[in-house]
Each structure stands twice: as structure tokens, then as C-alpha cells.
Write an enzyme that holds these catalytic residues in place. Structure first.
Site, short mmCIF file in Angstrom:
data_model
loop_
_atom_site.label_atom_id
_atom_site.label_comp_id
_atom_site.label_asym_id
_atom_site.label_seq_id
_atom_site.Cartn_x
_atom_site.Cartn_y
_atom_site.Cartn_z
N HIS A 146 0.84 -1.20 0.00
CA HIS A 146 0.00 0.00 0.00
C HIS A 146 0.88 1.24 0.00
CE1 HIS A 146 1.14 -0.74 4.18
NE2 HIS A 146 1.24 0.58 4.21
N HIS A 202 5.93 6.31 -0.67
CA HIS A 202 6.73 5.13 -0.99
C HIS A 202 5.92 3.86 -0.73
CE1 HIS A 202 7.25 5.65 3.36
NE2 HIS A 202 7.43 4.33 3.41
P1 2AM Z 1 6.54 2.24 6.27
O1 2AM Z 1 6.02 1.40 5.16
O2 2AM Z 1 7.52 3.27 5.82
O3 2AM Z 1 6.99 1.43 7.45
C1 2AM Z 1 1.65 0.75 8.56
O4 2AM Z 1 2.64 0.63 9.52
C2 2AM Z 1 2.02 1.83 7.56
O5 2AM Z 1 2.13 3.10 8.20
C3 2AM Z 1 3.32 1.59 6.84
O6 2AM Z 1 3.16 1.95 5.49
C4 2AM Z 1 4.27 2.53 7.53
O7 2AM Z 1 5.27 3.09 6.74
C5 2AM Z 1 3.38 3.67 7.89
N1 2AM Z 1 3.92 4.49 8.96
C6 2AM Z 1 4.17 5.82 8.91
N2 2AM Z 1 4.62 6.27 10.07
C7 2AM Z 1 4.70 5.22 10.89
C8 2AM Z 1 5.11 5.05 12.25
N3 2AM Z 1 5.51 6.08 12.99
N4 2AM Z 1 5.06 3.81 12.76
C9 2AM Z 1 4.63 2.75 12.01
N5 2AM Z 1 4.22 2.85 10.74
C10 2AM Z 1 4.26 4.07 10.18
#
Ligand code: 2AM
Length: 178
Positions: A42, A128
Site C-alpha cells: 500500500h 513510498h
Molecule cells: P513504512 O512502510 O515506511 O513502514 C503501517 O505501519 C504503515 O504506516 C506503513 O506503510 C508505515 O510506513 C506507515 N507508517 C508511517 N509512520 C509510521 C510510524 N511512525 N510507525 C509505524 N508505521 C508508520
């Protein structure tokens, strides 16, 4: 947390063909640990973290209003990137070409959350698709170029990140057809 807490985030889901193409690519790369589950790939717009279930009606209402203000738009994947740095990489992701419609949607959603007094991760929006989270950082040279990927963003989704892993959609709103 009263009534039980939910770990929540808003995201754009990926079409099945793209998830399958990325799954094939992931399987062709070395190492079996750390890869994102293909069904859960996603693009996160706003990460809320732990919220009480009582917050859901507000979140569902504001998401419906936001989705109604935006049309569908095209996105194109760019190259591989990494957090916290590119090489060696720990969190491996697929970047996206700059897209004003995506920036506008994310800003509107984040603005609506702020207006409603709903907290979210305030780190600047960096679009991303996370492909892997490795325990030990790996050299970028290990990975073949990912498949070219273009897709239409057509839905906003509120996901729950489940304690055991995996994501459950709690609400889905179509963007307007343009
Ligand atoms: P990431 O893919 O860069 O880990 C579920 O965890 C989604 O929320 C993921 O896409 C994650 O990004 C995003 N996300 C953004 N901020 C986050 C945080 N502080 N902790 C965990 N997930 C985060």
C-alpha cells in the site's frame, strides 16, 4: 484504552496486478525474510497509530468527505530507495514519480485530521511502497531493478494494522471518476 485500541493508518491500496508483479519480483530477490506481504502492499498517506474505537465514526466521516473532493489519478513507480539510508538498506521501498494530485490528496487528508483534532505522524509526506523491512541492513547491489509499474489511485482506505501482522480495511471510499 477504553473500548480497545486500534492501530490505524490511511493509505491507497495497490491493484492486484501490481501486487502480483511485485510479489514475483520479491521472490526473485535473494533472502526470504523481511519482505512485505504482497497482499498488504500500500501507499500510506497518514499514520495515526493507536486510536480508541470511539474515534472511528469521526475518521470514517472525514475520510468520506476527503475522498469526495478528489478525482482518481495515475501514479508511476520510480526506483528503489531506502530508510534510514540507501546503502546498506534496512527498509527497502519503491519510490514514486512526483504527482501533484497525490500531494494534494495527502495534504487535504492531513488537514482534515488536524481540523478534527485527530493526531497522526507528523513526519513530512514521503510517498513510498515498502517492499521489505530487513533485520540486518543489506547492500543495494543485491537487488535487481523492480518491474516498471504504473497504476491508478482510485480508492482511499482506512486500514487497521493487526497485532499478528496484516492489514484489515475498516473503510473504503472511491475517489471521484474523472
Ligand atoms: P513504512 O512502510 O515506511 O513502514 C503501517 O505501519 C504503515 O504506516 C506503513 O506503510 C508505515 O510506513 C506507515 N507508517 C508511517 N509512520 C509510521 C510510524 N511512525 N510507525 C509505524 N508505521 C508508520
Amino acid at each position: 484504552m477504553e473500548g480497545g485500541g486500534l492501530r490505524l493508518f490511511f493509505a491507497l491500496p495497490l491493484p492486484a496486478e501490481l501486487r502480483e508483479a511485485l510479489d514475483r519480483w520479491q521472490r526473485a530477490q535473494p533472502g526470504t525474510r523481511g519482505w512485505s506481504r504482497p497482499e498488504g502492499l500500500h501507499l500510506t498517506l497518514a499514520f495515526l497509530g493507536e486510536r480508541p474505537v470511539e474515534a472511528l465514526p469521526t475518521l470514517l466521516g472525514l475520510a468520506a468527505a476527503v475522498a469526495d473532493r478528489h478525482g482518481t489519478f495515475g501514479l508511476r513507480a520510480a526506483g528503489l530507495g531506502g530508510f534510514p539510508k540507501l546503502d546498506p538498506v534496512r527498509v527497502l521501498w519503491l519510490g514514486l514519480d512526483p504527482c501533484p494530485a497525490l500531494e494534494t490528496l495527502a495534504a487535504d487528508l492531513r488537514g482534515a485530521l488536524t481540523a478534527a483534532g485527530e493526531a497522526f505522524d507528523l513526519k513530512p509526506f514521503h510517498p513510498h511502497l515498502t517492499l521489505a523491512r530487513f533485520r540486518r541492513a543489506r547492500a543495494m547491489t543485491a537487488f535487481a531493478p523492480p518491474p516498471p509499474a504504473a497504476f491508478t489511485a482510485d480508492r482511499l482506505v482506512l486500514f487497521e494494522s493487526r497485532p499478528g501482522g496484516g492489514y484489515t480495511p475498516l473503510g473504503t471510499w472511491n475517489l471521484r471518476r474523472v
